[in-house]
Design an enzyme around this catalytic site. Structure first.
Site, PDB file in Angstrom:
ATOM      1  N   TYR A  76     -40.600  85.793 -29.959  1.00 21.21           N
ATOM      2  CA  TYR A  76     -41.778  85.336 -29.223  1.00 21.21           C
ATOM      3  C   TYR A  76     -42.274  86.412 -28.241  1.00 21.21           C
ATOM      4  O   TYR A  76     -43.474  86.659 -28.153  1.00 21.21           O
ATOM      5  CB  TYR A  76     -41.453  84.034 -28.477  1.00 21.21           C
ATOM      6  CG  TYR A  76     -42.674  83.335 -27.938  1.00 21.21           C
ATOM      7  CD1 TYR A  76     -43.491  82.569 -28.769  1.00 21.21           C
ATOM      8  CD2 TYR A  76     -43.029  83.431 -26.597  1.00 21.21           C
ATOM      9  CE1 TYR A  76     -44.618  81.934 -28.288  1.00 21.21           C
ATOM     10  CE2 TYR A  76     -44.158  82.794 -26.094  1.00 21.21           C
ATOM     11  CZ  TYR A  76     -44.943  82.045 -26.945  1.00 21.21           C
ATOM     12  OH  TYR A  76     -46.067  81.423 -26.462  1.00 21.21           O
ATOM     13  N   TYR A 117     -45.096  73.528 -26.696  1.00 17.54           N
ATOM     14  CA  TYR A 117     -45.298  73.433 -28.141  1.00 17.54           C
ATOM     15  C   TYR A 117     -44.666  72.112 -28.569  1.00 17.54           C
ATOM     16  O   TYR A 117     -43.453  71.928 -28.405  1.00 17.54           O
ATOM     17  CB  TYR A 117     -44.593  74.580 -28.878  1.00 17.54           C
ATOM     18  CG  TYR A 117     -45.260  75.934 -28.710  1.00 17.54           C
ATOM     19  CD1 TYR A 117     -45.021  76.730 -27.598  1.00 17.54           C
ATOM     20  CD2 TYR A 117     -46.123  76.427 -29.691  1.00 17.54           C
ATOM     21  CE1 TYR A 117     -45.626  77.973 -27.458  1.00 17.54           C
ATOM     22  CE2 TYR A 117     -46.727  77.673 -29.562  1.00 17.54           C
ATOM     23  CZ  TYR A 117     -46.471  78.435 -28.439  1.00 17.54           C
ATOM     24  OH  TYR A 117     -47.082  79.663 -28.310  1.00 17.54           O
ATOM     25  N   HIS A 177     -45.417  84.115 -17.462  1.00 20.29           N
ATOM     26  CA  HIS A 177     -44.598  82.954 -17.825  1.00 20.29           C
ATOM     27  C   HIS A 177     -43.204  83.418 -18.230  1.00 20.29           C
ATOM     28  O   HIS A 177     -43.057  84.274 -19.100  1.00 20.29           O
ATOM     29  CB  HIS A 177     -45.237  82.189 -18.993  1.00 20.29           C
ATOM     30  CG  HIS A 177     -46.443  81.394 -18.591  1.00 20.29           C
ATOM     31  ND1 HIS A 177     -46.747  80.170 -19.130  1.00 20.29           N
ATOM     32  CD2 HIS A 177     -47.420  81.647 -17.692  1.00 20.29           C
ATOM     33  CE1 HIS A 177     -47.859  79.701 -18.576  1.00 20.29           C
ATOM     34  NE2 HIS A 177     -48.297  80.596 -17.707  1.00 20.29           N
ATOM     35  N   LYS A 191     -49.171  85.826 -32.176  1.00 19.13           N
ATOM     36  CA  LYS A 191     -48.876  87.218 -32.518  1.00 19.13           C
ATOM     37  C   LYS A 191     -50.090  88.096 -32.850  1.00 19.13           C
ATOM     38  O   LYS A 191     -50.004  89.324 -32.794  1.00 19.13           O
ATOM     39  CB  LYS A 191     -47.944  87.271 -33.741  1.00 19.13           C
ATOM     40  CG  LYS A 191     -46.548  86.800 -33.471  1.00 19.13           C
ATOM     41  CD  LYS A 191     -45.739  87.862 -32.753  1.00 19.13           C
ATOM     42  CE  LYS A 191     -44.626  87.260 -31.956  1.00 19.13           C
ATOM     43  NZ  LYS A 191     -44.631  87.530 -30.562  1.00 19.13           N
ATOM     44  N   PRO A 235     -51.719  80.981 -35.811  1.00 21.74           N
ATOM     45  CA  PRO A 235     -51.607  81.245 -34.369  1.00 21.74           C
ATOM     46  C   PRO A 235     -50.353  80.696 -33.691  1.00 21.74           C
ATOM     47  O   PRO A 235     -50.108  81.005 -32.515  1.00 21.74           O
ATOM     48  CB  PRO A 235     -52.873  80.599 -33.791  1.00 21.74           C
ATOM     49  CG  PRO A 235     -53.306  79.597 -34.803  1.00 21.74           C
ATOM     50  CD  PRO A 235     -52.854  80.100 -36.126  1.00 21.74           C
TER      51      PRO A 235
HETATM   52  P1  FAD Z   1     -61.230  90.672 -34.163  1.00 16.76           P
HETATM   53  O1  FAD Z   1     -60.896  90.155 -32.814  1.00 16.76           O
HETATM   54  O2  FAD Z   1     -61.603  89.709 -35.213  1.00 16.76           O
HETATM   55  O3  FAD Z   1     -62.417  91.733 -33.961  1.00 16.76           O
HETATM   56  C1  FAD Z   1     -63.147  92.243 -35.058  1.00 16.76           C
HETATM   57  C2  FAD Z   1     -64.535  92.640 -34.589  1.00 16.76           C
HETATM   58  O4  FAD Z   1     -65.220  93.275 -35.670  1.00 16.76           O
HETATM   59  C3  FAD Z   1     -65.387  91.428 -34.204  1.00 16.76           C
HETATM   60  O5  FAD Z   1     -65.947  91.640 -32.935  1.00 16.76           O
HETATM   61  C4  FAD Z   1     -66.443  91.346 -35.302  1.00 16.76           C
HETATM   62  O6  FAD Z   1     -67.674  90.861 -34.828  1.00 16.76           O
HETATM   63  C5  FAD Z   1     -66.539  92.793 -35.739  1.00 16.76           C
HETATM   64  N1  FAD Z   1     -67.033  92.988 -37.130  1.00 16.76           N
HETATM   65  C6  FAD Z   1     -66.815  92.178 -38.212  1.00 16.76           C
HETATM   66  N2  FAD Z   1     -67.403  92.704 -39.290  1.00 16.76           N
HETATM   67  C7  FAD Z   1     -68.000  93.856 -38.903  1.00 16.76           C
HETATM   68  C8  FAD Z   1     -68.754  94.849 -39.577  1.00 16.76           C
HETATM   69  N3  FAD Z   1     -69.033  94.764 -40.898  1.00 16.76           N
HETATM   70  N4  FAD Z   1     -69.228  95.914 -38.871  1.00 16.76           N
HETATM   71  C9  FAD Z   1     -68.939  96.021 -37.531  1.00 16.76           C
HETATM   72  N5  FAD Z   1     -68.238  95.090 -36.846  1.00 16.76           N
HETATM   73  C10 FAD Z   1     -67.768  94.039 -37.513  1.00 16.76           C
HETATM   74  N6  FAD Z   1     -53.160  86.320 -30.945  1.00 16.76           N
HETATM   75  C11 FAD Z   1     -52.218  86.563 -29.990  1.00 16.76           C
HETATM   76  O7  FAD Z   1     -51.672  87.675 -29.963  1.00 16.76           O
HETATM   77  N7  FAD Z   1     -51.870  85.633 -29.037  1.00 16.76           N
HETATM   78  C12 FAD Z   1     -52.416  84.399 -29.040  1.00 16.76           C
HETATM   79  O8  FAD Z   1     -52.113  83.589 -28.159  1.00 16.76           O
HETATM   80  C13 FAD Z   1     -53.356  84.074 -30.072  1.00 16.76           C
HETATM   81  N8  FAD Z   1     -53.933  82.874 -30.120  1.00 16.76           N
HETATM   82  C14 FAD Z   1     -54.903  82.622 -31.033  1.00 16.76           C
HETATM   83  C15 FAD Z   1     -55.501  81.378 -31.054  1.00 16.76           C
HETATM   84  C16 FAD Z   1     -56.495  81.102 -31.976  1.00 16.76           C
HETATM   85  C17 FAD Z   1     -57.095  79.741 -32.004  1.00 16.76           C
HETATM   86  C18 FAD Z   1     -56.950  82.119 -32.872  1.00 16.76           C
HETATM   87  C19 FAD Z   1     -58.066  81.844 -33.841  1.00 16.76           C
HETATM   88  C20 FAD Z   1     -56.382  83.370 -32.854  1.00 16.76           C
HETATM   89  C21 FAD Z   1     -55.350  83.630 -31.951  1.00 16.76           C
HETATM   90  N9  FAD Z   1     -54.736  84.875 -31.910  1.00 16.76           N
HETATM   91  C22 FAD Z   1     -53.738  85.115 -31.004  1.00 16.76           C
HETATM   92  C23 FAD Z   1     -55.151  85.932 -32.855  1.00 16.76           C
HETATM   93  C24 FAD Z   1     -56.125  86.974 -32.243  1.00 16.76           C
HETATM   94  O9  FAD Z   1     -57.229  86.322 -31.659  1.00 16.76           O
HETATM   95  C25 FAD Z   1     -56.578  87.972 -33.316  1.00 16.76           C
HETATM   96  O10 FAD Z   1     -55.454  88.393 -34.041  1.00 16.76           O
HETATM   97  C26 FAD Z   1     -57.300  89.191 -32.701  1.00 16.76           C
HETATM   98  O11 FAD Z   1     -58.597  88.840 -32.311  1.00 16.76           O
HETATM   99  C27 FAD Z   1     -57.391  90.363 -33.687  1.00 16.76           C
HETATM  100  O12 FAD Z   1     -58.120  91.401 -33.119  1.00 16.76           O
HETATM  101  P2  FAD Z   1     -58.938  92.421 -34.017  1.00 16.76           P
HETATM  102  O13 FAD Z   1     -59.558  93.407 -33.077  1.00 16.76           O
HETATM  103  O14 FAD Z   1     -58.081  92.934 -35.102  1.00 16.76           O
HETATM  104  O15 FAD Z   1     -60.047  91.558 -34.748  1.00 16.76           O
HETATM  105  C1  DHB Z   2     -52.505  80.156 -27.037  1.00 14.96           C
HETATM  106  C2  DHB Z   2     -52.725  80.390 -28.370  1.00 14.96           C
HETATM  107  C3  DHB Z   2     -51.659  80.455 -29.229  1.00 14.96           C
HETATM  108  O1  DHB Z   2     -51.855  80.696 -30.534  1.00 14.96           O
HETATM  109  C4  DHB Z   2     -50.364  80.233 -28.773  1.00 14.96           C
HETATM  110  O2  DHB Z   2     -49.340  80.248 -29.654  1.00 14.96           O
HETATM  111  C5  DHB Z   2     -50.151  79.993 -27.434  1.00 14.96           C
HETATM  112  C6  DHB Z   2     -51.230  79.952 -26.559  1.00 14.96           C
HETATM  113  C7  DHB Z   2     -53.670  80.116 -26.113  1.00 14.96           C
HETATM  114  O3  DHB Z   2     -54.796  80.239 -26.587  1.00 14.96           O
HETATM  115  O4  DHB Z   2     -53.465  79.949 -24.902  1.00 14.96           O
END
Ligand code: FAD
Ligand code: DHB
Length: 421
Positions: free
Chosen positions: A415, A231, A103, A327, A323
Site C-alpha cells: 500500500y 475500506y 496518514h 496506485k 483504484p
Molecule cells: P491522465 O491523468 O489520464 O492524464 C492524461 C492527459 O492526457 C489528460 O489530461 C488528457 O486530457 C490528455 N490527453 C488524452 N488524449 C490526448 C491527446 N490525444 N493529445 C493530447 N492530450 C491528450 N491513483 C493513485 O495513485 N491514488 C489514488 O488514490 C487514486 N484514486 C483514483 C480514484 C479514481 C476514482 C480514479 C478514476 C483514479 C484513481 N487513481 C488513483 C488513478 C489516477 O487518477 C491515474 O492513474 C492518473 O491520473 C494517471 O495519470 P496520467 O498522467 O498517466 O494520465
Molecule cells: C482515494 C481513492 C482511491 O482509489 C483509494 O484507494 C483511496 C482514496 C481518494 O480519492 O481519496
C-alpha cells in the site's frame, strides 16, 4: 543510431508565457522544435516536463483539454511516500506539505467490525491524502513560472517517424496545423490517448481484465467520518470513506458500471453508505451535502513494451489499475522518474542504456502494483460470480491480514509502495 545529444538552448525553440495562463511556442511557420515532445498534461506529462526542466532538457507538452479542466477534474487522493518525496525534492511539494494530510494507517471494515492497518509501525512509511488536481495545479504553476511550454486545447494529435531518429508530433492548435519535431516523443495521454496505438500491433502485447462493477464517487461538504481512510467489505458491496480536507470528504461505493448517477438520490446514497460502513459498535459514516457524483468503470490493463523506437509510454497510457489499491497516479510518477533519469543520461553522455532498460525496469513495479490492486479488489468487492464458499474465503483473508503481523506487513508494504531506488 541516436543523434549527438545536446542540452537545452542549442537551437531549441524558446518559450514565453503569454498571459501567464496559456503558453505559446514560438515557431518558424508551422514548424516547432524541442528535445522532448510530451503528449498529455496529466500528472505523468507535467511531472516529466518539470523534472526534465530541472535537468536542463527542453520539452513541450500538448494537451487536448483546457487548463481549467485539467485543474478541476477530480480523481486520485492517495500519494505514496515515494511520490511525495519526489514532489518535495523537485520543489513542487510546498502546498502539498502544508495542505495534505499525513496518514499513518487505514482501517478495514468487515463482518461488522473495524481493524486498523498501522502503516507507520509496519513499514516505517506513511501516505499523504492530497487531491490529484491539486498536484496538477502545483505542476502547471511551476511550469508556467519557469516559462515552460504547455499547449492547451490541441486536437488531431498524431505521431510520426518513431522508427527514425527524427520523430515528430502533428497537431492542430487554435485552428492551425503544426508539426513539433523532437528527439523523443513521450506518450502521457492516459488510457484514451493516441500514443499507445502508435506502437505497431506486431510488437505490442496487451493484457487486460475488465471488472463487472464500478465505483460511484461522491464529494461531500461536511465533517470527516474518521481520522483515517476506511475500506469496507460488505455483502451489499464495497465502500470507501476518504477525505480531502476537514470540510470536504470523498467517498466511493461499488455500483453497476452502467448505472446512472440520476438513479441515486442523496438519501439513497447515504442509506447505502451507512449499510455498508457503519459498524456494530456504533461508529457511523457522517452525512453531509453531496455536491458531486460520478461513476467510473474498473479495469486492469498493461501494454508491453512501453517503448518503440523514439516513442515511450508513461502512466495510464501504458497501464491501468482498479483504484482499490490507490496506485495509478503513483505508478505514473514512478514511470516518469525512471524516464527522466534515462533522458538525463542520454543528454549528458549519449548513454542509451538507461533509456533502453526503461520498459523492463518500469514493468517490474507495474506488475507488482497490478497484482496488489487486483488482490485488494477481489478481497473487498462483492463478486456476483462468487459462491458462498468464495465469499467466506474473502472474510478469511481479511481476518488473516488483520491478525497476522506478517500478512499485515505485506499488505502495508504494497500500500505504501516499493522503496524507490
Ligand atoms: P491522465 O491523468 O489520464 O492524464 C492524461 C492527459 O492526457 C489528460 O489530461 C488528457 O486530457 C490528455 N490527453 C488524452 N488524449 C490526448 C491527446 N490525444 N493529445 C493530447 N492530450 C491528450 N491513483 C493513485 O495513485 N491514488 C489514488 O488514490 C487514486 N484514486 C483514483 C480514484 C479514481 C476514482 C480514479 C478514476 C483514479 C484513481 N487513481 C488513483 C488513478 C489516477 O487518477 C491515474 O492513474 C492518473 O491520473 C494517471 O495519470 P496520467 O498522467 O498517466 O494520465
Ligand atoms: C482515494 C481513492 C482511491 O482509489 C483509494 O484507494 C483511496 C482514496 C481518494 O480519492 O481519496
Amino acid at each position: 543510431m541516436l543523434p549527438a545529444p545536446r542540452r537545452a538552448g542549442n537551437g531549441v525553440a524558446h518559450v514565453e508565457p503569454d498571459d501567464g495562463k496559456r503558453l505559446t511556442v514560438p515557431s518558424v511557420g508551422d514548424l516547432m522544435r524541442t528535445q522532448v515532445g510530451i503528449i498529455g498534461a496529466g500528472p505523468a506529462g507535467l511531472l516529466l516536463s518539470h523534472l526534465l526542466h530541472l535537468q536542463g532538457i527542453e520539452s513541450v507538452v500538448l494537451e487536448t483539454r483546457g487548463r481549467e479542466q485539467i485543474e478541476s477534474t477530480i480523481r486520485a487522493g492517495v500519494l505514496e511516500q515515494g511520490t511525495t518525496d519526489l514532489l518535495e525534492a523537485s520543489g513542487v511539494g510546498e502546498r502539498m506539505k502544508a495542505e495534505g494530510a499525513l496518514h499513518h494507517g487505514f482501517e478495514l471494515a468487515f463482518d461488522g467490525k473495524r481493524r486498523r492497518i498501522d502503516l507507520k509501525a509496519l513499514t516505517g512509511r506513511c501516505i499523504t491524502v492530497y487531491a490529484q488536481h491539486e498536484v496538477i495545479k502545483d505542476l502547471v504553476a511551476a511550469r508556467v513560472a519557469a516559462g515552460g511550454a504547455i499547449l492547451f486545447g490541441v486536437s488531431d494529435v498524431s505521431i510520426r517517424n518513431i522508427d527514425t531518429s527524427a520523430p515528430s508530433i502533428q497537431f492542430v492548435h487554435q485552428g492551425q496545423s503544426h508539426t513539433l519535431d523532437c528527439d523523443f516523443v513521450i506518450g502521457c495521454d492516459g488510457s484514451q490517448g493516441v500514443s499507445r496505438s502508435a506502437i505497431p500491433e506486431r510488437v505490442r502485447r496487451d493484457f487486460e481484465r475488465v471488472y463487472p462493477f464500478g465505483w460511484f464517487g461522491i464529494l461531500v461538504e461536511g465533517a470527516p467520518s474518521a481520522d483515517e481512510l476506511i475500506y469496507a467489505r460488505h455483502y451489499r458491496g464495497f465502500a470507501l470513506v476518504s477525505t480531502r480536507s476537514p470540510t470536504v470528504q470523498r467517498m466511493y461505493f461499488q455500483c453497476d458500471p452502467t448505472d446512472s448517477v440520476h438513479n441515486w438520490s442523496d438519501d439513497r446514497i447515504w442509506a447505502e453508505m451507512h449499510a455498508r460502513v457503519d459498524s456494530a459498535d456504533g461508529q457511523c459514516v457522517v452525512d453531509g451535502k453531496i455536491f458531486q457524483k460520478n461513476i467510473v468503470g474498473m479495469r486492469s490493463f498493461v501494454s508491453t513494451a512501453m517503448q518503440h523506437g523514439r516513442l515511450f509510454l508513461a502512466g495510464d497510457a501504458a497501464h491501468i489499475v482498479p483504484p482499490t489499491g490507490a496506485k495509478g497516479l503513483n505508478l505514473a510518477v514512478s514511470d516518469v522518474r525512471i524516464l527522466s533519469r534515462g533522458l538525463d543520461a542520454y543528454y549528458q553522455t549519449g548513454d542509451e542504456a538507461q533509456l533502453a532498460s526503461y520498459s523492463h525496469l518500469a514493468l517490474k513495479r507495474i506488475w507488482r502494483a497490478e497484482h496488489f490492486s487486483y488482490w485488494m479488489t477481489r478481497m473487498m468487492h462483492r463478486l456476483d460470480d462468487a459462491s458462498p464458499f468464495e465469499q467466506q474465503l474473502q472474510i478469511a483473508e481479511l481476518e488473516h491480514v488483520t491478525t497476522s503481523q506478517t500478512a499485515a506487513r505485506s499488505m502495508a508494504e504494497n500500500y505504501v509502495g516499493s522503496v524507490v531506488v
